[in-house]
Design a protein around this motif. Structure first.
Motif, PDB file in Angstrom:
ATOM      1  N   LYS A  67       0.753  -1.328  -0.076  1.00 19.98           N
ATOM      2  CA  LYS A  67      -0.067  -0.078  -0.023  1.00 19.98           C
ATOM      3  C   LYS A  67       0.845   1.400   0.187  1.00 19.98           C
ATOM      4  CE  LYS A  67      -3.995  -1.999   2.374  1.00 19.98           C
ATOM      5  NZ  LYS A  67      -4.872  -2.107   3.605  1.00 19.98           N
ATOM      6  N   LEU A  68       2.008   1.324   0.828  1.00 21.37           N
ATOM      7  CA  LEU A  68       2.818   2.469   0.633  1.00 21.37           C
ATOM      8  C   LEU A  68       3.315   2.768  -0.795  1.00 21.37           C
ATOM      9  CD1 LEU A  68       4.554   4.436   2.617  1.00 21.37           C
ATOM     10  CD2 LEU A  68       6.139   2.635   3.030  1.00 21.37           C
ATOM     11  N   LYS A  69       3.898   1.419  -1.267  1.00 20.43           N
ATOM     12  CA  LYS A  69       4.595   1.551  -2.650  1.00 20.43           C
ATOM     13  C   LYS A  69       3.743   2.259  -3.619  1.00 20.43           C
ATOM     14  CE  LYS A  69       7.337  -0.343  -5.983  1.00 20.43           C
ATOM     15  NZ  LYS A  69       7.515   0.759  -6.584  1.00 20.43           N
ATOM     16  N   ALA A  70       2.163   1.791  -3.491  1.00 20.17           N
ATOM     17  CA  ALA A  70       1.291   2.440  -4.497  1.00 20.17           C
ATOM     18  C   ALA A  70       0.826   3.820  -4.085  1.00 20.17           C
ATOM     19  CB  ALA A  70      -0.075   1.511  -3.979  1.00 20.17           C
ATOM     20  N   ALA A  71       0.897   4.045  -2.834  1.00 17.87           N
ATOM     21  CA  ALA A  71       0.783   5.466  -2.453  1.00 17.87           C
ATOM     22  C   ALA A  71       1.897   6.479  -2.917  1.00 17.87           C
ATOM     23  CB  ALA A  71       0.285   5.665  -0.963  1.00 17.87           C
ATOM     24  N   GLN A  72       3.131   5.891  -3.022  1.00 20.79           N
ATOM     25  CA  GLN A  72       4.221   6.740  -3.192  1.00 20.79           C
ATOM     26  C   GLN A  72       4.149   6.765  -4.894  1.00 20.79           C
ATOM     27  OE1 GLN A  72       7.311   4.557  -1.443  1.00 20.79           O
ATOM     28  NE2 GLN A  72       7.595   5.875   0.137  1.00 20.79           N
ATOM     29  N   ASP A  73       3.819   5.737  -5.687  1.00 23.54           N
ATOM     30  CA  ASP A  73       3.535   5.903  -7.193  1.00 23.54           C
ATOM     31  C   ASP A  73       2.718   6.715  -7.327  1.00 23.54           C
ATOM     32  OD1 ASP A  73       5.679   4.005  -7.177  1.00 23.54           O
ATOM     33  OD2 ASP A  73       4.258   2.176  -7.413  1.00 23.54           O
ATOM     34  N   THR A  74       1.543   6.597  -6.637  1.00 26.03           N
ATOM     35  CA  THR A  74       0.541   7.784  -6.894  1.00 26.03           C
ATOM     36  C   THR A  74       1.011   9.365  -7.085  1.00 26.03           C
ATOM     37  OG1 THR A  74      -1.222   6.108  -6.662  1.00 26.03           O
ATOM     38  CG2 THR A  74      -2.002   8.338  -6.416  1.00 26.03           C
ATOM     39  N   LEU A  75       1.593   9.364  -5.731  1.00 31.57           N
ATOM     40  CA  LEU A  75       1.888  10.662  -5.284  1.00 31.57           C
ATOM     41  C   LEU A  75       3.139  11.107  -6.552  1.00 31.57           C
ATOM     42  CD1 LEU A  75       2.244  12.959  -3.421  1.00 31.57           C
ATOM     43  CD2 LEU A  75       4.040  11.700  -2.283  1.00 31.57           C
ATOM     44  N   MET A  76       4.077  10.254  -6.926  1.00 27.24           N
ATOM     45  CA  MET A  76       4.892  10.627  -7.919  1.00 27.24           C
ATOM     46  C   MET A  76       4.326  10.843  -9.282  1.00 27.24           C
ATOM     47  SD  MET A  76       7.980  11.228  -8.502  1.00 27.24           S
ATOM     48  CE  MET A  76       8.907  10.613  -6.976  1.00 27.24           C
ATOM     49  N   ASN A  77       3.083  10.124  -9.535  1.00 27.15           N
ATOM     50  CA  ASN A  77       2.557  10.588 -10.933  1.00 27.15           C
ATOM     51  C   ASN A  77       1.984  11.979 -10.641  1.00 27.15           C
ATOM     52  OD1 ASN A  77       3.150   8.083 -11.994  1.00 27.15           O
ATOM     53  ND2 ASN A  77       1.435   6.825 -11.240  1.00 27.15           N
TER      54      ASN A  77
END
Length: 158
Positions: A67-77
């Protein structure tokens, strides 16, 4: 996980047999130990419960990491998307006002604090040095000189 490993992973602990060659509790080592002890033996019920609890924590940790990785990816996008939409004025505000001016303001404030402390220390030194007025010091010197003269007269030196 660390708390459980510390509490039950020591010598004679419920999780001791589940450690791998490097003395670590991993998903594979816990799974292997669960398979080894089986489900039917009532003597290993406490160990099985501890292993299952530890396994649940491992899975929770993995889910949270995903979940953390997905949230970081979303934030980066979102950052990449917003980056392309920034105007020149917004860039100047971000770079000059928020980054450089804040750094400069902190540096200037630090220098002001340092100079202020130096001046305060120097003023204290001067206040201590000149705390007694000159007329009082002159009077004390005259009184002490008279006493010295008196002692010298008694000794016959004058």
């Amino acid at each position: 996980m660390e708390e459980m490993a510390e509490e039950h992973g020591g010598e004679g602990g419920l999780l001791e047999d589940a450690k791998n060659d490097k003395d670590k509790l991993t998903k594979a080592s816990v799974t292997a130990q669960l398979k080894e002890i089986g489900k039917a033996d009532p003597d290993t019920a406490d160990e099985r419960k501890a292993l299952q609890d530890y396994m649940a924590l491992i899975e929770l940790d993995a889910d949270t990491g995903a979940k953390l990785k997905a949230a970081q990816d979303t934030l980066m996008n979102k950052v990449v998307t917003k980056y392309g939409q920034l105007t020149e004025e917004e860039i100047k505000t971000l770079v000059v006002d928020d980054k450089w001016l804040a750094t400069l303001a902190a540096a200037v404030q630090g220098e002001l604090d340092r100079v202020s402390q130096t001046l305060t220390g120097r003023i204290r030194q001067l206040a201590e040095r000149y705390a007694t007025p000159l007329p009082i010091l002159t009077g004390e010197v005259a009184a002490l000189a008279a006493r010295v003269d008196e002692h010298l007269k008694r000794l016959g030196a004058l």
